[in-house]
Design a protein around this motif. Structure first.
Motif, PDB file in Angstrom:
ATOM      1  N   GLU A 193      47.285  39.877  33.556  1.00 37.83           N
ATOM      2  CA  GLU A 193      45.959  40.350  33.180  1.00 37.83           C
ATOM      3  C   GLU A 193      44.982  39.836  34.230  1.00 37.83           C
ATOM      4  O   GLU A 193      44.962  38.637  34.559  1.00 37.83           O
ATOM      5  CB  GLU A 193      45.563  39.835  31.798  1.00 37.83           C
ATOM      6  N   THR A 194      44.179  40.730  34.793  1.00 43.13           N
ATOM      7  CA  THR A 194      43.283  40.337  35.880  1.00 43.13           C
ATOM      8  C   THR A 194      41.868  40.847  35.653  1.00 43.13           C
ATOM      9  O   THR A 194      41.651  41.840  34.954  1.00 43.13           O
ATOM     10  CB  THR A 194      43.777  40.886  37.241  1.00 43.13           C
ATOM     11  N   THR A 195      40.925  40.147  36.273  1.00 43.61           N
ATOM     12  CA  THR A 195      39.539  40.596  36.359  1.00 43.61           C
ATOM     13  C   THR A 195      39.215  40.838  37.825  1.00 43.61           C
ATOM     14  O   THR A 195      39.358  39.937  38.663  1.00 43.61           O
ATOM     15  CB  THR A 195      38.572  39.542  35.783  1.00 43.61           C
ATOM     16  N   ILE A 196      38.795  42.053  38.134  1.00 41.83           N
ATOM     17  CA  ILE A 196      38.437  42.386  39.509  1.00 41.83           C
ATOM     18  C   ILE A 196      36.953  42.098  39.728  1.00 41.83           C
ATOM     19  O   ILE A 196      36.121  42.402  38.878  1.00 41.83           O
ATOM     20  CB  ILE A 196      38.771  43.861  39.804  1.00 41.83           C
ATOM     21  N   HIS A 197      36.665  41.485  40.857  1.00 44.61           N
ATOM     22  CA  HIS A 197      35.273  41.115  41.131  1.00 44.61           C
ATOM     23  C   HIS A 197      34.387  42.356  41.171  1.00 44.61           C
ATOM     24  O   HIS A 197      34.782  43.408  41.654  1.00 44.61           O
ATOM     25  CB  HIS A 197      35.176  40.358  42.457  1.00 44.61           C
ATOM     26  N   ARG A 198      33.157  42.203  40.683  1.00 41.60           N
ATOM     27  CA  ARG A 198      32.246  43.347  40.560  1.00 41.60           C
ATOM     28  C   ARG A 198      31.885  43.962  41.905  1.00 41.60           C
ATOM     29  O   ARG A 198      31.450  45.114  41.982  1.00 41.60           O
ATOM     30  CB  ARG A 198      30.973  42.920  39.823  1.00 41.60           C
ATOM     31  N   ASP A 199      32.013  43.204  43.007  1.00 39.97           N
ATOM     32  CA  ASP A 199      31.713  43.752  44.331  1.00 39.97           C
ATOM     33  C   ASP A 199      32.908  44.458  44.960  1.00 39.97           C
ATOM     34  O   ASP A 199      32.800  45.007  46.055  1.00 39.97           O
ATOM     35  CB  ASP A 199      31.238  42.633  45.268  1.00 39.97           C
ATOM     36  N   ILE A 204      42.716  53.635  40.482  1.00 40.70           N
ATOM     37  CA  ILE A 204      44.084  53.642  39.974  1.00 40.70           C
ATOM     38  C   ILE A 204      44.541  55.090  39.888  1.00 40.70           C
ATOM     39  O   ILE A 204      43.907  55.914  39.239  1.00 40.70           O
ATOM     40  CB  ILE A 204      44.173  52.948  38.600  1.00 40.70           C
ATOM     41  N   ASP A 205      45.625  55.384  40.575  1.00 40.15           N
ATOM     42  CA  ASP A 205      46.158  56.752  40.611  1.00 40.15           C
ATOM     43  C   ASP A 205      47.649  56.684  40.308  1.00 40.15           C
ATOM     44  O   ASP A 205      48.416  56.024  41.033  1.00 40.15           O
ATOM     45  CB  ASP A 205      45.917  57.367  41.990  1.00 40.15           C
ATOM     46  N   SER A 206      48.064  57.335  39.231  1.00 38.04           N
ATOM     47  CA  SER A 206      49.470  57.356  38.815  1.00 38.04           C
ATOM     48  C   SER A 206      50.031  55.947  38.678  1.00 38.04           C
ATOM     49  O   SER A 206      51.174  55.661  39.064  1.00 38.04           O
ATOM     50  CB  SER A 206      50.313  58.160  39.811  1.00 38.04           C
ATOM     51  N   GLY A 207      49.191  55.033  38.159  1.00 37.05           N
ATOM     52  CA  GLY A 207      49.636  53.675  37.900  1.00 37.05           C
ATOM     53  C   GLY A 207      49.642  52.767  39.103  1.00 37.05           C
ATOM     54  O   GLY A 207      50.103  51.624  39.005  1.00 37.05           O
ATOM     55  N   ALA A 246      49.636  49.670  37.259  1.00 36.38           N
ATOM     56  CA  ALA A 246      48.279  49.194  36.998  1.00 36.38           C
ATOM     57  C   ALA A 246      47.649  50.013  35.885  1.00 36.38           C
ATOM     58  O   ALA A 246      47.690  51.244  35.912  1.00 36.38           O
ATOM     59  CB  ALA A 246      47.446  49.277  38.270  1.00 36.38           C
ATOM     60  N   ILE A 247      47.056  49.309  34.921  1.00 36.60           N
ATOM     61  CA  ILE A 247      46.402  49.965  33.782  1.00 36.60           C
ATOM     62  C   ILE A 247      45.016  49.357  33.609  1.00 36.60           C
ATOM     63  O   ILE A 247      44.881  48.140  33.436  1.00 36.60           O
ATOM     64  CB  ILE A 247      47.211  49.771  32.480  1.00 36.60           C
ATOM     65  N   GLU A 248      43.991  50.192  33.675  1.00 35.10           N
ATOM     66  CA  GLU A 248      42.625  49.696  33.472  1.00 35.10           C
ATOM     67  C   GLU A 248      42.376  49.533  31.981  1.00 35.10           C
ATOM     68  O   GLU A 248      42.450  50.489  31.210  1.00 35.10           O
ATOM     69  CB  GLU A 248      41.611  50.651  34.081  1.00 35.10           C
ATOM     70  N   THR A 249      42.087  48.313  31.576  1.00 34.28           N
ATOM     71  CA  THR A 249      41.850  48.021  30.155  1.00 34.28           C
ATOM     72  C   THR A 249      40.367  47.908  29.832  1.00 34.28           C
ATOM     73  O   THR A 249      39.994  47.764  28.668  1.00 34.28           O
ATOM     74  CB  THR A 249      42.563  46.714  29.762  1.00 34.28           C
ATOM     75  N   GLY A 250      39.541  47.989  30.827  1.00 33.87           N
ATOM     76  CA  GLY A 250      38.096  47.914  30.672  1.00 33.87           C
ATOM     77  C   GLY A 250      37.473  47.889  32.043  1.00 33.87           C
ATOM     78  O   GLY A 250      38.176  47.825  33.059  1.00 33.87           O
ATOM     79  N   PRO A 251      36.138  47.956  32.143  1.00 37.49           N
ATOM     80  CA  PRO A 251      35.489  47.890  33.455  1.00 37.49           C
ATOM     81  C   PRO A 251      35.880  46.611  34.191  1.00 37.49           C
ATOM     82  O   PRO A 251      35.678  45.504  33.688  1.00 37.49           O
ATOM     83  CB  PRO A 251      33.996  47.918  33.112  1.00 37.49           C
ATOM     84  N   PHE A 252      36.468  46.774  35.368  1.00 41.74           N
ATOM     85  CA  PHE A 252      36.915  45.662  36.208  1.00 41.74           C
ATOM     86  C   PHE A 252      37.990  44.803  35.534  1.00 41.74           C
ATOM     87  O   PHE A 252      38.207  43.664  35.941  1.00 41.74           O
ATOM     88  CB  PHE A 252      35.725  44.795  36.652  1.00 41.74           C
ATOM     89  N   GLN A 253      38.660  45.357  34.533  1.00 41.54           N
ATOM     90  CA  GLN A 253      39.765  44.667  33.859  1.00 41.54           C
ATOM     91  C   GLN A 253      41.037  45.500  34.075  1.00 41.54           C
ATOM     92  O   GLN A 253      41.106  46.655  33.670  1.00 41.54           O
ATOM     93  CB  GLN A 253      39.501  44.517  32.366  1.00 41.54           C
ATOM     94  N   VAL A 254      42.052  44.912  34.731  1.00 37.33           N
ATOM     95  CA  VAL A 254      43.278  45.645  35.034  1.00 37.33           C
ATOM     96  C   VAL A 254      44.489  44.797  34.649  1.00 37.33           C
ATOM     97  O   VAL A 254      44.567  43.612  35.004  1.00 37.33           O
ATOM     98  CB  VAL A 254      43.349  46.014  36.530  1.00 37.33           C
ATOM     99  N   ARG A 255      45.412  45.437  33.912  1.00 33.97           N
ATOM    100  CA  ARG A 255      46.690  44.807  33.596  1.00 33.97           C
ATOM    101  C   ARG A 255      47.763  45.400  34.503  1.00 33.97           C
ATOM    102  O   ARG A 255      47.845  46.608  34.684  1.00 33.97           O
ATOM    103  CB  ARG A 255      47.073  45.028  32.135  1.00 33.97           C
ATOM    104  N   PHE A 256      48.570  44.517  35.070  1.00 28.83           N
ATOM    105  CA  PHE A 256      49.683  44.939  35.910  1.00 28.83           C
ATOM    106  C   PHE A 256      50.982  44.671  35.153  1.00 28.83           C
ATOM    107  O   PHE A 256      51.263  43.522  34.772  1.00 28.83           O
ATOM    108  CB  PHE A 256      49.678  44.169  37.240  1.00 28.83           C
ATOM    109  N   GLU A 257      51.761  45.712  34.938  1.00 23.11           N
ATOM    110  CA  GLU A 257      53.015  45.595  34.201  1.00 23.11           C
ATOM    111  C   GLU A 257      54.185  45.717  35.164  1.00 23.11           C
ATOM    112  O   GLU A 257      54.297  46.691  35.915  1.00 23.11           O
ATOM    113  CB  GLU A 257      53.102  46.674  33.125  1.00 23.11           C
ATOM    114  N   GLY A 258      55.028  44.684  35.161  1.00 26.25           N
ATOM    115  CA  GLY A 258      56.171  44.651  36.059  1.00 26.25           C
ATOM    116  C   GLY A 258      56.966  43.388  35.845  1.00 26.25           C
ATOM    117  O   GLY A 258      56.836  42.722  34.808  1.00 26.25           O
TER     118      GLY A 258
END
Length: 635
Positions: A193-199, A204-207, A246-258
């Protein structure tokens, strides 16, 4: 338009002029006062010159259409204001404070070939420059704490062919830095589970995630990890995330499944990612003299940092390279922070601060060019590293040395009659007098004229995954009262090579005194001061470097290395205090010093506050070449 003349000494100026005129008349009447009067006239002339230098024309950028906090493109207004400065002999360009934005559209453009950041391809080398200060003399850029926000890939400022230029009280940043950042929130065997910096801009395209910016997209993912618990940076990899869904779970919130069962990532780690292609620099100073940067803040620089190239007398006073406060960002420089290539005079850094660079905070060097052919009196030279070419590296009248690339020993010297760039990768030089018989293809040429004195004092260097200072110059070097905090590699590297980066040259007078080296070497396996010329063949009795004194410093060890030295004549390591850090509980092995092929070495009177005595290894040398109170292991 508000252009005002400042003459604070107008009345004094007039009085002194009248006094000089009266003295001339009096001398005709009283000959015996002539000598006294001449001295007084000289004094008056000096005072008049000083007052004239104070007189400055203030040019306000707002009068040329620049608006603070408008979020409009200020590029054209900046160019108009600078053009007005060119009409004055002594100008102060005043910015309005607040925020101004600059886009490539409408900005100044120049083709620039910049040392260490000109990539080996056919793409255009034309740069977009926010503040182009070219062919100017006696100019002050007064920032009034203005924040300049750059859009796209831009050079903050370029000082070209100018004299007596000062930039002060100004900050530069990018709207979208070319380094992306994301923070690990949680880790499991099959997900991050990650938070991407606002800057940071992402898609995300096809995961699959991709990172992009204003006119660019990341294609190669060079990754450095920042560990907030240790306040340190380490090499890492973005591949596990690229290969995951990669799955966007919210603004600047991305979960990586692997598959993350083998990852060493942990909650709180920050991944900083860049495409390592260097096509720009933060600031550029070229063919200029007497340049001062004071109270500048560089919050992000793309490609390389502030590069000074074949310039004379450069002072950086209270220059900060660090993210803006409360920005939440870690990285401020894409690569080096301060880079000096082929300069002379004095290079001075005082009270500077660097935090968050993907490469070295400071690098001072020249450039070895290799002889490709010799025809009668003319020699053709070639730039050898793919990131350094396209500029004049020698000039008529320069003194040069012929360097053997494997031993790094000078075979002879000469003075140039002519020097010219014949294409982007080659120069042609002609010497005064006949060529020596040893001059042949394969040798390298070092420019002895463009080698500066260096002072680095009262500064702090932190949050870098590489080294602290790289220093290769024949000038006098003074490194004093600095803090090197958890550098990824050696806090100080003195190299010299004619086979890899081709960065010259040998040092002759270095004093490293009263510095603190705290927990350095997190990535290199050693936090030692490293004197490591790349002389692949040792020449008995001939040393590359000379006269290096390391005195009264404090080493707080994270790893066991204290000093590595190769091919030095005259090495002093005295009065230093060495202790172990509490960063690694229980770590208390013996401090290590390694010497190879050195002579006239003194290692004495040091305080080792450690449980075990230091280990001193010496190779390719005898006890006669070393004075020490420590036990020596000869190899």
């Amino acid at each position: 338009m508000s252009i005002t003349q400042m003459n604070p000494g107008d009345q004094l100026h007039e009085n002194l002029a009248n006094m000089m005129n009266d003295l001339k008349i009096y001398c005709r009447l009283r000959p015996y006062f002539v000598a006294f009067a001449k001295h007084l006239c000289v004094l008056c002339f000096l005072l008049l010159s000083a007052i004239s230098s104070i007189a400055q024309t203030r040019i306000n950028a707002v009068d040329f259409g620049l608006k603070k906090n408008s979020f409009e493109n200020a590029a054209l207004a900046i160019q108009k204001a600078i053009h007005a400065c060119k009409k004055e002999k002594n100008a102060v360009l005043v910015l309005p404070g607040g925020r101004i934005d600059v886009w490539p559209e409408g900005s100044a453009k120049r083709e620039l070939f910049v040392s260490n950041c000109t990539e080996d391809d056919t793409l255009s080398k034309v740069k977009n420059i926010a503040f182009l200060l070219e062919d100017l003399e006696n100019l002050v850029l007064e920032g009034n704490n203005t924040l300049v926000i750059l859009h796209g890939k831009m050079v903050s400022f370029a000082i070209l062919n100018s004299k007596h230029v000062k930039l002060k009280n100004i900050s530069f940043d990018y709207e979208r830095p070319t380094i992306s950042e994301l923070t690990i929130k949680s880790v499991s065997s099959n997900a991050l589970e990650t938070t991407i910096h606002r800057d940071t801009r992402y898609a995300i395209d096809s995961g699959r995630i991709s990172l992009y910016g204003e006119g660019w997209k990341t294609r190669s993912y060079h990754t450095i990890l920042f560990d907030p618990l240790k306040n340190s940076m380490h090499y890492s990899s973005f591949n596990p995330l690229l290969e995951s869904k990669a799955i966007e779970t919210g603004p600047f919130q991305v979960r990586f499944e692997g598959n993350f069962s083998k990852t060493s990532l942990k909650a709180g780690d920050v991944l900083t990612i860049r495409d390592p292609y260097r096509d720009n620099c933060g600031g550029f100073i070229s063919r200029s003299k007497d340049v001062k940067l004071e109270n500048l803040k560089m919050h992000f620089m793309h490609g390389l940092g502030i590069v000074s190239q074949f310039s004379e007398n450069i002072s950086l006073l209270k220059v900060v390279v660090a993210p803006r406060e409360n920005s939440g960002r870690i990285i401020a420089s894409f690569a080096d922070c301060f880079h000096f290539s082929g300069c002379k005079g004095l290079v001075q850094l005082d009270s500077c601060f660097t935090s968050g660079s993907h490469d070295d905070p400071v690098n001072v060097h020249g450039t070895h060019l290799q002889i490709s052919s010799v025809q009668e009196h003319k020699i053709t030279l070639r730039f050898m590293h793919h990131q350094t070419y396209g500029f004049e590296a020698f000039f008529a009248g320069d003194s040069i040395a012929f360097i053997h690339p494997k031993t790094l020993m000078p075979l002879g010297t000469g003075k140039l009659k002519t020097a010219k760039l014949i294409n982007k990768r080659e120069m042609e030089i002609e010497l005064e007098g006949p060529l020596a018989p040893f001059v042949a293809a394969g040798l390298c040429i070092e420019n002895l004229t463009w080698t500066p004195d260096v002072i680095v004092r009262n500064s702090r260097f932190e949050r870098t995954n590489t080294r602290g200072l790289l220093l290769t110059t024949r000038g006098k070097v003074r490194i004093e009262n600095n803090l090197f905090y958890r550098t990824g590699m050696y806090p100080i590297l003195i190299a010299d090579d004619a086979s890899s980066w081709f960065e010259s040259g040998a040092v002759r007078d270095v004093l490293i005194r009263n510095n603190v080296f705290q927990e350095c070497g997190l990535n290199s396996g050693s936090g030692a001061i490293n004197i490591a010329p790349e002389n692949h063949e040792l020449l008995a009795g001939n040393m590359v470097h000379r006269n290096i004194r390391i005195i009264d410093n404090t080493f707080i060890l994270y790893r066991d290395g204290v000093l590595n030295a190769r091919s030095v004549d005259g090495l002093v390591f005295e009065g230093n205090k060495i202790s172990w850090t509490s960063l690694l509980p229980g770590k208390n092995t013996a401090p290590v010093m390694n010497l190879t092929a050195c002579k006239n070495v003194s290692i004495r009177k040091n305080n080792f506050d450690t449980a075990q005595l230091p280990v001193l290894n010496a190779a390719k040398m005898t006890n006669k070449e070393l004075k020490t109170n420590l036990k020596v292991t000869l190899k």
